[in-house]
Enzyme design. Structure first.
Site, short mmCIF file in Angstrom:
data_model
loop_
_atom_site.label_atom_id
_atom_site.label_comp_id
_atom_site.label_asym_id
_atom_site.label_seq_id
_atom_site.Cartn_x
_atom_site.Cartn_y
_atom_site.Cartn_z
N HIS A 14 0.85 -1.19 0.00
CA HIS A 14 0.00 0.00 0.00
C HIS A 14 0.88 1.24 0.00
O HIS A 14 2.10 1.14 0.02
CB HIS A 14 -0.97 0.00 1.19
CG HIS A 14 -0.35 0.26 2.53
ND1 HIS A 14 -1.06 0.65 3.61
CD2 HIS A 14 0.94 0.17 2.98
CE1 HIS A 14 -0.27 0.80 4.66
NE2 HIS A 14 0.95 0.51 4.30
N CYS A 23 5.99 6.65 4.21
CA CYS A 23 4.79 5.84 3.93
C CYS A 23 4.04 6.29 2.68
O CYS A 23 3.14 5.60 2.21
CB CYS A 23 3.86 5.83 5.14
SG CYS A 23 4.54 4.91 6.53
N HIS A 27 4.98 0.39 -0.52
CA HIS A 27 5.74 -0.53 0.32
C HIS A 27 4.82 -1.66 0.77
O HIS A 27 3.60 -1.56 0.68
CB HIS A 27 6.34 0.20 1.54
CG HIS A 27 5.32 0.81 2.45
ND1 HIS A 27 4.65 1.98 2.14
CD2 HIS A 27 4.85 0.40 3.64
CE1 HIS A 27 3.81 2.28 3.12
NE2 HIS A 27 3.91 1.33 4.06
N HIS A 29 3.80 -5.04 3.54
CA HIS A 29 3.78 -5.52 4.92
C HIS A 29 3.39 -6.99 4.94
O HIS A 29 2.65 -7.47 4.08
CB HIS A 29 2.75 -4.75 5.76
CG HIS A 29 3.07 -3.32 5.95
ND1 HIS A 29 4.09 -2.88 6.78
CD2 HIS A 29 2.50 -2.20 5.43
CE1 HIS A 29 4.12 -1.57 6.76
NE2 HIS A 29 3.17 -1.12 5.94
N HIS A 68 -1.83 -10.48 -1.12
CA HIS A 68 -1.03 -10.25 -2.34
C HIS A 68 -1.71 -9.24 -3.28
O HIS A 68 -1.81 -9.45 -4.48
CB HIS A 68 -0.73 -11.57 -3.06
CG HIS A 68 0.27 -12.38 -2.32
ND1 HIS A 68 -0.09 -13.23 -1.29
CD2 HIS A 68 1.61 -12.46 -2.43
CE1 HIS A 68 1.01 -13.80 -0.81
NE2 HIS A 68 2.05 -13.35 -1.47
N GLU A 126 0.70 -4.53 11.49
CA GLU A 126 1.29 -4.08 10.23
C GLU A 126 2.78 -4.42 10.22
O GLU A 126 3.34 -4.75 9.17
CB GLU A 126 1.07 -2.57 10.10
CG GLU A 126 1.40 -2.03 8.74
CD GLU A 126 0.99 -0.58 8.61
OE1 GLU A 126 -0.10 -0.32 8.06
OE2 GLU A 126 1.75 0.28 9.06
#
Length: 138
Positions: A14, A23, A27, A29, A68, A126
């Protein structure tokens, strides 16, 4: 009140497009989700809900949307990214923060569960040290 919890894991990418720091960049998680349901008494099988049934509901309502997948707020800069990728995108009306993801998960699960149990708590990690929680407070 009795409660049971099941853990789920999923991978997603996201960006927080209105963020002033790192952010704002795409990137990923490795999320960990804990879903807790509760009821006053076990059912006729002496369970609140079969863990397999809970797994199936969470897979259909949550993991199929997030695992994914690229999760983005629907806005012009992010929509421009769609032309650059053939990736599956889950569009949010808000920034896909852990808080907004928890509200999405809550809304997806609360009506999908059997009427014999209620969604009691969600915890979404996260990172290994950062998580958000939602709890059903009467």
């Amino acid at each position: 009140m009795l409660s049971i919890t099941k853990e789920f894991r999923f991978e997603a990418a996201h960006r927080i497009s209105n963020h002033g720091g790192d952010c704002k960049n795409l990137h990923g998680h490795s999320y960990i989700l804990y879903v807790t349901v509760s009821a006053e008494e076990p059912d006729e099988q002496d369970m609140l809900i079969d863990f397999k049934l809970l797994k199936s509901i969470v897979k259909e309502q949550v993991l199929n949307h997030f695992d994914h997948v690229l999760i983005l707020k629907r806005n012009k800069p992010n929509e421009a990214l769609q032309a650059l990728t053939d990736q599956k995108i889950c569009w949010f009306e808000h920034e896909p923060t852990v808080e907004r993801m928890l509200l999405f998960i809550r809304d997806a699960l609360i009506h999908a569960l059997p009427t014999t149990v209620q969604l009691y708590k969600l915890k979404l990690y996260e990172t290994a040290s950062s998580f958000g929680e939602w709890e059903n407070k009467p």
